[in-house]
Design an enzyme around this catalytic site. Structure first.
Site: not given
Ligand code: IPM
Ligand code: MG
Length: 359
Positions: A144, A192, A224, A248, A252
């Site tokens: 990032y 990784k 993975d 990230d 999710d």
């Molecule tokens: C998160 C989001 C952010 C990230 C985006 C909105 C920049 O997906 O906080 O997980 O990738 O960190």
């Molecule tokens: Mg995210």
């Protein structure tokens, strides 16, 4: 925490951000009343909302407000309108800029199943009923933020750099081991290392830090495999320690174990002001309809009480209020089932607030 008044910077952002944050602010106001604290809220623009008004995703005034605050509450960021813009004119840049400027290197994302909500997940109840995972995501390094980055002038190639310094790995690893000490004493470091030098380095430094924590068990896992294990056998995880982008993606995935992305809170910590935000995005498709789930935002307030105010008792009281409302069968649309009683964003916020105030 300051003696007299407490300053909270509120950054509603885009899409459903303002709706869910209104409920979070309400809870924090109740907290102030309960504890006779003078909490002052300062509202600031960020993301698409700031681009719209000022042409930049992170106005100087917003950053200054956050720096002065005792804590920052953020809603959500992102809107398709800005999808084709260059990086510096994208809403996401506002959040990334805040993380960088405030030095928020540690992102804690707890994925915990509330009893009474097992039916909301797409996974079978037996696999997820006891899930209690804390993802410790490094937040200001890796792909990032690494340089060099860019697209060359002739548009024939593009590049990002995954870069970590020893200092960065050590401090996030310590955060994970400290957190594990207060939990089930296991850290799974995700990398990784079979392909990337930066992961081999990460692994080596994490092992060195682990030597300071002989009471905590450390294991390493390729990213993975971790993605697969999260859905195969999520009970095996206690603390997951990982770099920025892996975190990230995995957070999710972990969120969906709990039934909805709308359930996961987060705390971003560093050396100064901390930032609290729901893990979910701005969901522009459902914005303004009073159907978004405010629980992630409200649970982020519980994290704020815990980390910024060192008030574990009130944080637990708020978390219990959330659990109770879910047990009573009230659900927003994203977690609704046949048996549940579907309610809107505001109604969910109000129900939690009533129980919290009474608790
Ligand atoms: C998160 C989001 C952010 C990230 C985006 C909105 C920049 O997906 O906080 O997980 O990738 O960190
Ligand atoms: Mg995210």
């Amino acid at each position: 925490m300051h003696e007299s008044s407490i300053k909270i910077a509120v950054l509603p952002g885009d899409g459903i951000g303002p709706e869910v944050l209104a409920q979070a602010v309400n809870l924090l106001q109740l907290y102030g009343e309960k504890k006779s604290l003078d909490i002052q809220f300062g509202f600031y623009n960020v993301g698409g909302a700031a681009l719209e008004k000022f042409g930049v995703p992170l106005p100087a005034d917003t950053l200054a407000g956050c720096r002065q605050a005792d804590a920052v509450l953020l809603g959500a960021i992102g809107h398709p309108r800005w999808d084709t813009m260059p990086s510096d004119k994208r809403p996401e840049r506002g959040l990334l800029g805040l993380r960088e400027e405030l030095g928020l290197y540690a992102n804690l994302r707890p994925a915990k199943i509330y009893t009474g909500l097992v039916d909301a997940s797409s996974l079978k109840a037996e696999f997820i009923s006891k899930v209690d995972i804390l993802i410790v995501r490094e937040l200001t390094g890796g792909l990032y933020f690494g340089h060099p980055r860019g697209i060359n002038e002739s548009q024939t190639k593009a590049y990002n750099t995954m870069l970590y310094t020893r200092f960065e790995v050590e401090r996030i690893a310590r955060m994970a081991f400290e957190a594990a000490r207060g939990r089930r004493k296991k850290v799974t470091s995700v990398d990784k290392a079979n392909v990337l030098e930066v992961s081999q380095f990460w692994r080596k430094v994490v092992m060195e830090v682990a030597a300071e924590y002989p009471d905590v068990m450390l294991e390493h896992m390729y990213v993975d495999n971790c993605a697969m294990q999260l859905v195969r056998n999520p009970h095996q995880f206690d603390v997951i320690l990982t770099e920025n982008m892996f975190g990230d993606i995995l957070s999710d995935e972990a969120a969906m174990l709990t039934g909805s992305l709308g359930m996961l809170p987060s705390a971003s910590l560093g050396n100064g002001t901390a930032l609290y935000e729901p893990v979910h995005g701005s969901a522009p498709d459902i914005a303004g309809q009073n159907i978004a789930n405010p629980i992630a935002a409200i649970a982020s307030v519980a994290m704020l009480m815990r980390f910024s105010f060192s008030d574990d008792a009130e944080a637990e009281c708020l978390e219990e209020a959330i659990a109770k409302v879910l047990e009573e069968g009230y659900r927003t649309k994203d977690i609704a089932s046949e048996k549940s009683n579907m309610i809107g964003t505001k109604e969910m916020g109000d129900k939690i607030a009533d129980l919290y105030a009474a608790g």
